[in-house]
Design a protein around this motif. Structure first.
Motif, PDB file in Angstrom:
ATOM      1  N   UNK A 160      35.270  49.721  39.019  1.00  0.00           N
ATOM      2  CA  UNK A 160      34.612  48.802  39.961  1.00  0.00           C
ATOM      3  C   UNK A 160      33.107  49.036  39.942  1.00  0.00           C
ATOM      4  N   UNK A 161      32.693  50.289  39.875  1.00  0.00           N
ATOM      5  CA  UNK A 161      31.266  50.601  39.779  1.00  0.00           C
ATOM      6  C   UNK A 161      30.664  50.024  38.507  1.00  0.00           C
ATOM      7  N   UNK A 162      31.360  50.217  37.375  1.00  0.00           N
ATOM      8  CA  UNK A 162      30.872  49.668  36.115  1.00  0.00           C
ATOM      9  C   UNK A 162      30.784  48.144  36.184  1.00  0.00           C
ATOM     10  N   UNK A 163      31.812  47.531  36.780  1.00  0.00           N
ATOM     11  CA  UNK A 163      31.833  46.070  36.894  1.00  0.00           C
ATOM     12  C   UNK A 163      30.674  45.565  37.742  1.00  0.00           C
ATOM     13  N   UNK A 164      30.403  46.264  38.826  1.00  0.00           N
ATOM     14  CA  UNK A 164      29.281  45.889  39.686  1.00  0.00           C
ATOM     15  C   UNK A 164      27.972  45.921  38.910  1.00  0.00           C
ATOM     16  N   UNK A 165      27.792  46.940  38.066  1.00  0.00           N
ATOM     17  CA  UNK A 165      26.567  47.057  37.267  1.00  0.00           C
ATOM     18  C   UNK A 165      26.463  45.957  36.218  1.00  0.00           C
ATOM     19  N   UNK A 166      27.603  45.345  35.856  1.00  0.00           N
ATOM     20  CA  UNK A 166      27.597  44.243  34.894  1.00  0.00           C
ATOM     21  C   UNK A 166      27.413  42.888  35.568  1.00  0.00           C
ATOM     22  N   UNK A 167      27.310  42.888  36.902  1.00  0.00           N
ATOM     23  CA  UNK A 167      27.085  41.643  37.638  1.00  0.00           C
ATOM     24  C   UNK A 167      28.323  41.040  38.259  1.00  0.00           C
ATOM     25  N   UNK A 168      29.455  41.755  38.228  1.00  0.00           N
ATOM     26  CA  UNK A 168      30.690  41.213  38.800  1.00  0.00           C
ATOM     27  C   UNK A 168      30.536  40.964  40.289  1.00  0.00           C
ATOM     28  N   UNK A 169      30.956  39.781  40.733  1.00  0.00           N
ATOM     29  CA  UNK A 169      30.908  39.417  42.140  1.00  0.00           C
ATOM     30  C   UNK A 169      32.291  39.310  42.766  1.00  0.00           C
ATOM     31  N   UNK A 170      33.321  39.158  41.928  1.00  0.00           N
ATOM     32  CA  UNK A 170      34.682  39.001  42.448  1.00  0.00           C
ATOM     33  C   UNK A 170      35.664  39.812  41.608  1.00  0.00           C
ATOM     34  N   UNK A 171      36.552  40.547  42.282  1.00  0.00           N
ATOM     35  CA  UNK A 171      37.612  41.303  41.620  1.00  0.00           C
ATOM     36  C   UNK A 171      38.932  40.949  42.289  1.00  0.00           C
TER      37      UNK A 171
END
Length: 379
Positions: A66-77
């Motif tokens: 989730x941290x990695x995804x946030x750094x890639x710009x993820x807004x929805x999981x």
């Protein structure tokens, strides 16, 4: 599968933003599928090192994703799968994601890509351009229908997997990559069929969608694996050892070889010389390169075997036998690549090795280059 992206990822899904997005190393959304382990076939032999067995993601690893995804710009999981709502600490995981400003939710129903849907209208799905899936055992997939692992979270960063994936690059450049009638369809600007359905039916994630109503009269123009290699690789008989390309995966392919009388490298006793294994490996990676570039040229791309190392011969093959060759492009720079390969007779490994190859491509050095895959301990 005509699942609505907005229903999966919420009303925040920006259709206009991602409809024409080119390749990037960013993500808008991520799906984490909670479920049982899946056998993805030969490709996992190259993704996982020999010492690493499939292991379910821990709570700490999910939070790290989730941290990695946030750094890639993820807004929805979204968390999908039959057991998602029963996953231990799921509430803590949802809270952690939301604390980072990521919209997190549980998808309450399962959905699948089914190859025999009764209603076969084009599936206006563009999720390959903005999202991917991580399975509960750490494999990254393009979407539910394309069950091709791109890498493993256990020993690669999510950003590296996305950056290095040839499959994701192809899907994001679908207007130039799709083969067959889908490419010239009047709806080609807004639709590229369901990639999952195409893969389920043909074995090729870039094939035209054979279940689309618009392709009903054009099914003979849609190629499917296994496919003979005429025009796909430059070698001609009798130097052509590989017969067909059978399977595709991330930077890898599976091919078949029939050992025939009179073929090069075969001696009078019917056994083949060890150098034949190298040629099989080189022709198999040429098959992958040529198949991905079908439609770009009327001739097969040029290629050369430049060298080999770590060649291990466990047993010899004989005339009359049928072999399988599995190859994986471990690293590349411009036109040069390093390939890992396995030659099998049924389930018996006859030979393994690494070869260095050169293939003529249209790209400039530095565009789409891939360094060797690295484990977390090797970064």
């Amino acid at each position: 599968m005509s699942e609505s992206c907005s229903r999966i990822f919420g009303s925040l899904f920006p259709y206009d933003k991602f409809a024409d997005q080119g390749r990037s190393n960013s993500l808008y959304a991520l799906e984490i599928c909670i479920g049982d382990p899946v056998d993805f076939g030969f490709s996992t032999a190259f993704i996982n090192p020999d010492s690493l067995r499939d292991k379910k993601l821990s709570y700490e690893e999910i939070c790290d994703i989730i941290n990695q995804a946030k750094n890639l710009g993820v807004q929805a999981i979204v968390f999908s799968g039959r057991d998602a709502k029963y996953y231990p600490q799921i509430e803590d995981i949802l809270f952690f994601a939301k604390s980072l400003g990521v919209d997190a939710s549980i998808l309450n129903e399962e959905y699948f890509c089914i190859a025999d849907l009764k209603k076969n209208d084009p599936a206006l799905c563009i999720r390959h351009r903005f999202s991917c899936i991580v399975t509960s055992y750490g494999y990254v997939l393009p979407c539910p229908g394309l069950r091709i692992p791109l890498g493993s979270i256990h020993y690669q960063k999510l950003s590296d997997i996305i950056r290095d994936s040839e499959i994701l690059c192809d899907l994001k450049e679908y207007k130039n990559k799709i083969k067959g009638p889908c490419r010239i369809c009047e709806n080609a600007e807004i639709c590229y069929g369901c990639r999952g359905r195409a893969y389920c039916v043909t074995g090729d994630y870039l094939a035209s969608d054979p279940l689309c109503e618009r392709n009903k009269k054009h099914k003979s123009d849609i190629m499917a694996l296994p496919l003979p290699l005429d025009g796909i690789i430059p070698q001609m008989p009798p130097m052509r050892l590989v017969d067909t390309i059978d399977k595709l995966a991330e930077r890898s392919a599976g091919c078949s070889v029939s050992i025939k009388e009179g073929m090069p490298f075969a001696d009078e006793n019917g056994s083949i010389d060890n150098v034949a294994y190298l040629e099989m490996m080189a022709q198999s990676i040429a098959a992958l390169n040529g198949f991905r570039n079908i439609g770009k040229s009327d001739t097969a791309p040029e290629g050369y075997l430049l060298g080999a190392k770590k060649l291990i011969i466990n047993s010899e093959a004989m005339v009359g036998e049928r072999l399988s060759v599995f190859v994986f492009k471990y690293a590349s720079y411009g036109d040069f690549g390093i390939v890992k390969a396995i030659v099998k007779r049924n389930n018996e490994v006859l030979a393994t090795g690494e070869i260095k190859i050169w293939h003529k491509t249209d790209q400039e050095p530095g565009i789409g280059d891939q360094g060797p895959l690295k484990g977390k301990n090797n970064d």
